[in-house]
Design an enzyme around this catalytic site. Sequence first.
Site, PDB file in Angstrom:
ATOM      1  CG  ASP A  23      -9.831 -31.375  40.078  1.00 37.17           C
ATOM      2  OD1 ASP A  23      -9.925 -32.347  39.353  1.00 37.17           O
ATOM      3  OD2 ASP A  23      -9.830 -30.261  39.887  1.00 37.17           O
ATOM      4  CG  HIS A  67     -13.055 -29.148  36.618  1.00 38.97           C
ATOM      5  ND1 HIS A  67     -13.152 -30.057  35.501  1.00 38.97           N
ATOM      6  CD2 HIS A  67     -12.233 -29.183  37.381  1.00 38.97           C
ATOM      7  CE1 HIS A  67     -11.694 -30.498  35.761  1.00 38.97           C
ATOM      8  NE2 HIS A  67     -11.148 -30.098  36.898  1.00 38.97           N
ATOM      9  CG  HIS A 105      -4.155 -31.509  33.301  1.00 40.90           C
ATOM     10  ND1 HIS A 105      -2.916 -31.487  34.144  1.00 40.90           N
ATOM     11  CD2 HIS A 105      -5.178 -31.083  33.937  1.00 40.90           C
ATOM     12  CE1 HIS A 105      -3.368 -30.900  35.405  1.00 40.90           C
ATOM     13  NE2 HIS A 105      -4.799 -30.693  35.169  1.00 40.90           N
ATOM     14  CG  ASP A 115      -9.983 -25.984  39.125  1.00 41.33           C
ATOM     15  OD1 ASP A 115      -9.886 -27.302  39.213  1.00 41.33           O
ATOM     16  OD2 ASP A 115      -8.688 -25.386  39.065  1.00 41.33           O
ATOM     17  CD  GLU A 141      -8.587 -31.486  34.938  1.00 42.60           C
ATOM     18  OE1 GLU A 141      -8.389 -30.292  34.694  1.00 42.60           O
ATOM     19  OE2 GLU A 141      -8.668 -32.164  36.030  1.00 42.60           O
ATOM     20  CG  HIS A 200     -11.437 -26.085  35.127  1.00 42.62           C
ATOM     21  ND1 HIS A 200     -11.572 -27.119  34.134  1.00 42.62           N
ATOM     22  CD2 HIS A 200     -10.317 -26.353  35.665  1.00 42.62           C
ATOM     23  CE1 HIS A 200     -10.561 -27.745  34.054  1.00 42.62           C
ATOM     24  NE2 HIS A 200      -9.585 -27.369  34.930  1.00 42.62           N
ATOM     25  CG  HIS A 260      -6.162 -28.095  31.465  1.00 37.68           C
ATOM     26  ND1 HIS A 260      -5.127 -27.581  32.033  1.00 37.68           N
ATOM     27  CD2 HIS A 260      -7.094 -28.383  32.439  1.00 37.68           C
ATOM     28  CE1 HIS A 260      -5.579 -27.731  33.579  1.00 37.68           C
ATOM     29  NE2 HIS A 260      -6.538 -28.028  33.542  1.00 37.68           N
TER      30      HIS A 260
END
Length: 418
Positions: free
Chosen positions: A43, A41, A181, A351, A154, A243, A222
Amino acid sequence: MRYLLPLAAFALLAYPAAAQRQSPEAVARAALENAPVFDGHNDMPGQLRERFGNVIGSFDFNDGIDVPPSGWGSPSMHTDLPRLRQGQVGAQFWSVYVSASLPGPEAAVAVMEQIDVTKRLIARYPDQLELVTTAAEVEAAMRRGRIASMIGMEGGNAIADSLAVLRQMHALGARYLTLTHSATTRWADSATDVPRHGGLSEFGVLVVREMARLGMMVDLSHVSEETMHDALDAIGAPVIFSHSGARAVNGHARNVPDSVLERLPQEGGIVMVVGLPAFLDEDLRQHGANRAAEQARLNNLFLGQPQEVAARMAEWDRANAAPLATVSDMADHIDHVRAVAGIDHIGIGGDYDGMATGPVGMEDVSGYPALFTELARRGYSRTDLEKIANRNMLRVLREVEAHAASLTGMAPLETPVN
């Protein structure tokens, strides 16, 4: 009678002792050279949206330091090509994230824009990055010296409550979907929102089963504990936590409870341990809760006086420095996952570029060797480290693909359009 062993035999007998004398740095280095990190993961695509509005013609992925400011994350990016190489990253799931507050149709458009910008960036660096969708393609890309690049979605709101949209996202290259999420969707409970379904709704079960048919991995980072169990009950294929940490080490709701870790050996899933400090260090989590409580207290005491609240919060911050999470804290989570689920169910999901900073010693993607050195120092073997780095993730990906292949005769699941 004397029996003389050939020199090669003596070398074999001596090898274990020699291996034991290797430094932790050498063990980690050998492991990562043989099995570069497959990170679950990152971003970075969201940073392209936030900092550049997805206009990347002038963006140089060789420099993530000198970049426009962002409204979230750190002043500079955590990720660029030189630091990925320094971090021994061989494969990366790029997270195409959109806000949980966006309604479904808007979220679907936004995530398609993120898929588009990710593909455009990968195409600009063909000698460094390669878009892939299967385990075999990951391995082939790494052999060619490129960073195998996969797409992970995500936030389940991005499928707009539509199995048709889910199928089209898969066709565009997405190979996992994080079911929620920060907010509960119309079909799945989030770990950090009010539960509405007691886990997955009936439609949520269909989403998970259709993902299994497609060969799209179910990502349970999440989601609530009940959603985790419902997904495990429904899917019949390995799941991932792209993550997340261990809740027994840090009690944050985003982390994986032992009740789920205990199921991973039979289900074949993997926890890709996160680098976000508040999910790693329990003292830091408690500090955050105490700070939020103080903020709420001052807001009530000094209604309509934001400057007074700000001044008093500054005093509180000076008197209550936040603890710092470290590489050792991240290793503690890996230790716990190994103790409960086993070495075959651990991966890495940093992350990066979705947080302010990584832990001390791993502030950006260049820091992975420090983590593997710490694990080697704790007695993890080279084989163990190679499993954590990429072999476990590749095994999960292959098993998900094999499960989908076993369902080739199954028709797509259908639901009426709204």
